[in-house]
Design a protein around this motif. Structure first.
Motif, PDB file in Angstrom:
ATOM      1  N   ARG A  39      -4.277   9.635  -2.630  1.00  0.00           N
ATOM      2  CA  ARG A  39      -5.105   8.429  -2.607  1.00  0.00           C
ATOM      3  C   ARG A  39      -4.274   7.225  -2.192  1.00  0.00           C
ATOM      4  NH1 ARG A  39      -5.876   7.080  -7.605  1.00  0.00           N
ATOM      5  NH2 ARG A  39      -7.411   5.476  -7.068  1.00  0.00           N
ATOM      6  N   ASP A  40      -4.920   6.286  -1.513  1.00  0.00           N
ATOM      7  CA  ASP A  40      -4.277   5.023  -1.166  1.00  0.00           C
ATOM      8  C   ASP A  40      -4.434   4.061  -2.332  1.00  0.00           C
ATOM      9  OD1 ASP A  40      -3.536   5.804   1.433  1.00  0.00           O
ATOM     10  OD2 ASP A  40      -5.545   5.340   2.185  1.00  0.00           O
ATOM     11  N   PRO A  43       0.839  -1.208   0.000  1.00  0.00           N
ATOM     12  CA  PRO A  43       0.000   0.000   0.000  1.00  0.00           C
ATOM     13  C   PRO A  43       0.869   1.251   0.000  1.00  0.00           C
ATOM     14  CG  PRO A  43      -0.731  -1.575   1.674  1.00  0.00           C
ATOM     15  CD  PRO A  43       0.609  -2.035   1.202  1.00  0.00           C
ATOM     16  N   VAL A  44       0.578   2.182  -0.891  1.00  0.00           N
ATOM     17  CA  VAL A  44       1.295   3.456  -0.974  1.00  0.00           C
ATOM     18  C   VAL A  44       0.260   4.551  -1.221  1.00  0.00           C
ATOM     19  CG1 VAL A  44       3.449   2.435  -1.815  1.00  0.00           C
ATOM     20  CG2 VAL A  44       1.703   3.160  -3.460  1.00  0.00           C
ATOM     21  N   ARG A  45       0.722   5.795  -1.134  1.00  0.00           N
ATOM     22  CA  ARG A  45      -0.159   6.939  -1.422  1.00  0.00           C
ATOM     23  C   ARG A  45       0.321   7.645  -2.682  1.00  0.00           C
ATOM     24  NH1 ARG A  45      -3.939   8.389   1.895  1.00  0.00           N
ATOM     25  NH2 ARG A  45      -3.975  10.580   1.223  1.00  0.00           N
ATOM     26  N   ARG A  46      -0.653   7.999  -3.511  1.00  0.00           N
ATOM     27  CA  ARG A  46      -0.329   8.727  -4.738  1.00  0.00           C
ATOM     28  C   ARG A  46      -1.426   9.760  -4.986  1.00  0.00           C
ATOM     29  NH1 ARG A  46       0.733   6.246 -10.820  1.00  0.00           N
ATOM     30  NH2 ARG A  46       2.172   7.907 -11.472  1.00  0.00           N
ATOM     31  N   SER A  93      -2.324   0.472  -4.467  1.00  0.00           N
ATOM     32  CA  SER A  93      -1.328  -0.599  -4.392  1.00  0.00           C
ATOM     33  C   SER A  93      -0.202  -0.288  -5.369  1.00  0.00           C
ATOM     34  CB  SER A  93      -1.969  -1.940  -4.755  1.00  0.00           C
ATOM     35  OG  SER A  93      -0.979  -2.921  -5.027  1.00  0.00           O
ATOM     36  N   ALA A 143       5.755   6.285   0.512  1.00  0.00           N
ATOM     37  CA  ALA A 143       5.762   5.082   1.340  1.00  0.00           C
ATOM     38  C   ALA A 143       6.950   5.179   2.288  1.00  0.00           C
ATOM     39  CB  ALA A 143       5.882   3.832   0.476  1.00  0.00           C
TER      40      ALA A 143
END
Length: 550
Positions: free
Chosen positions: A439-440, A433-436, A442, A488
């Motif tokens: 937004r959360d 899981p990361v943020r971009r 994958s 992340a």
């Protein structure tokens, strides 16, 4: 009518998925299917999470989840082995999520797609048309010839009998177990071959008493499948959407009549006077279907400009629910490679890797399906040479070793458990899981369009080289030291991908790792030369020229 770049023969899951994946990338694709419409018998009924990840890329994951027959995350989802439903229970196994690299962490962003094949086919057909694919049901592939420039196919409109020709750059044969394309190519098959004949029916009956509370979706109890020793080993039953509706398959020579089928159901349930109503399975009112369970793999998956996928390339017994997913994964592997070659992003040699990668996976998966068949049904089949591995390794952990993978381990097992998916070349890239953009997501959501260089916060030289070579770059930032494309924890990201925070991975459109560097690229210029050589290998093209102005 405009000739397509790719002609797909076969409107089952693999063929329809191939049309979706190609059309999504802008490839002009025509699909032909001899039947007038998609399947209305449920047949295959489960899409595993790895296959669901590919449908997620295609933009149909939400529709699949909305149309699912049941929810795989219920507290109690079980597979049963019984003598009869009302009688002795011999074994039960609960479905549980597999363990990832961090134990309880999810292995991927997608869940099991508990959707019957008829519903899935309708969704894929609609999505293919929405994306611009030319889908022609009621049209048969009557023959074809190929030359150095493409394939000329003769098609027959089955309603009128009219025949006509289309010219395509490539042909994909996804036309099933008794493939016309495979037969016209003269490609043989290997494996045990036919195993049994099965009678299949859908019926309505109130099974509340013999179920004894084991199946009650309102109370989060669900039987995914039930395997019987009566009336014969290999008999299986599973729920089909509506209350009191079930699918029932049992080994049977010939074509049993409806009255005989009712008695077979009663015998398996263990209630001699059970009220059973058979439900039509085809538009013409047919209530009982027969089909062959077989185990075989085509000796070749490619002949010139013609490729085999899905059941045309491999047929597996239903135990383990590997067949449809393996076919859809064939289609995805082939579609991105066809697009890369047709668009000029890769050389023609990339297409040779389709058979190199997918045929070993098909052989391995078939072997595991045979192990599952022996375990679940007691049917005696020849034991595969490969030892059984844990189920989730088959679903997530199959490995590629081909000319377009740099640094793949030449030894080791053909598949690894999900907890060992830590960025090794030839394996599916890790889920994290990361943020971009607030937004959360994958990390798997970063892939699909083209090769991606996923670079850690300290990978300055790899990032500089990617920009100079016009490689799609995704930087990982820790939110403090480096402003990245995704955010992340740097150490956690590095650990999950088997690199240091200055390392990088080149990930393919299918989410498989093509190359990995554990540390940054060294002195200025060295990283560019290394990455240029890697790109030349994974795309089967001459080494790229560095843009020294970047």
């Amino acid at each position: 009518m405009t000739d397509p770049e790719v002609l797909v023969a076969g409107g089952g899951p693999a063929g329809l998925a191939c049309a979706v994946f190609l059309a999504q990338k802008g490839v002009a694709v025509t699909l032909v299917e001899r039947h007038e419409g998609t399947l209305i018998h449920p047949r295959a009924r489960t899409i595993n999470p790895r296959t669901a990840e590919l449908l997620r890329q295609a933009g149909v994951e939400e529709e699949v989840l909305a149309a699912r027959t049941y929810v795989g995350e219920m507290p109690s989802v079980v597979m049963l082995k019984v003598e009869t439903l009302a009688g002795k229970e011999l074994h039960r196994a609960e479905q549980r999520p597999p363990a990832g690299a961090e134990g309880a962490q999810r292995v991927g962003p997608s869940n099991w797609g508990m959707i019957d094949q008829d519903r899935l086919e309708n969704l894929l057909r609609a999505r293919a048309v929405e994306l611009g694919a030319d889908v022609r049901f009621g049209t048969a592939l009557a023959g074809f010839t190929q030359d150095s420039g493409g394939v000329t196919a003769t098609l027959e409109d089955r309603a009128s009998g009219r025949t006509y020709e289309v010219r395509a750059r490539y042909l994909v044969g996804a036309d099933g177990h008794h493939s016309t394309v495979r037969a016209l190519l003269g490609v043989g098959v290997e494996g045990p071959g036919p195993i049994s004949q099965v009678a299949s029916m859908v019926f309505d009956a109130d099974l509340t008493l013999p179920l004894r509370g084991r199946h009650d979706p309102a109370r989060d109890r669900f039987i995914a499948s039930c395997h019987f020793t009566v009336p014969a080993e290999g008999t299986v039953m599973f729920p089909h959407g509506a209350d009191h509706r079930w699918v029932f398959n049992t080994p049977h020579d010939g074509e049993p009549g409806e009255d005989a089928c009712v008695e077979l159901v009663r015998a398996a349930v263990g209630v001699p006077d059970l009220d059973v109503r058979l439900v039509p399975q085809l538009a013409n009112g047919v209530k009982v279907l027969t089909y062959e369970i077989a185990a075989q793999v085509a000796r070749r998956f490619r002949d010139g400009r013609v490729f085999l996928a899905g059941d045309a390339a491999h047929v597996m017994p239903p135990a383990g629910a590997f067949g449809a997913g393996t076919g859809i994964q064939d289609a995805h592997n082939l579609a991105w490679k066809l697009h890369a070659v047709l668009s000029g992003r890769a050389g023609p040699g990339l297409l040779d890797s389709y058979e190199e990668e997918r045929r070993p996976v098909a052989e391995f998966t078939l072997g595991q399906a045979l192990h599952q068949l022996r375990l679940r049904s007691g049917v005696e089949v020849a034991a595969p040479e490969a030892e059984p591995v844990e189920y989730d390794a088959v679903v997530f952990g199959y490995r590629y070793r081909s000319r377009v993978i740099c640094g793949a381990d030449p030894g080791g097992p053909p598949a690894v458990p999900p907890r060992e998916l830590t960025g090794a070349p030839g394996t599916r890239a890790p889920h994290l899981p990361v943020r971009r953009g607030g937004r959360d997501i994958s990390t798997l959501d970063l892939y699909g369009e083209d090769h991606v260089l996923l670079a850690g916060p300290g990978a300055r030289e790899w990032a500089r080289a990617a920009r100079a070579l016009d490689v799609r770059l995704v930087r990982v930032g820790d939110g403090d030291a480096v402003r990245g494309d995704v955010v992340a924890d740097a150490e956690r990201w590095a650990s999950a991908h088997g690199v240091s925070p200055s390392g990088a991975l080149l990930v393919r459109p299918d989410g498989f790792v093509a190359w990995r560097a554990r540390e940054d690229g060294g002195p200025a210029g060295a990283a560019g030369e290394t990455l240029a050589g890697v790109l030349a290998r994974v795309t089967c093209r001459a080494p790229a020229i560095l843009n020294r102005q970047s």
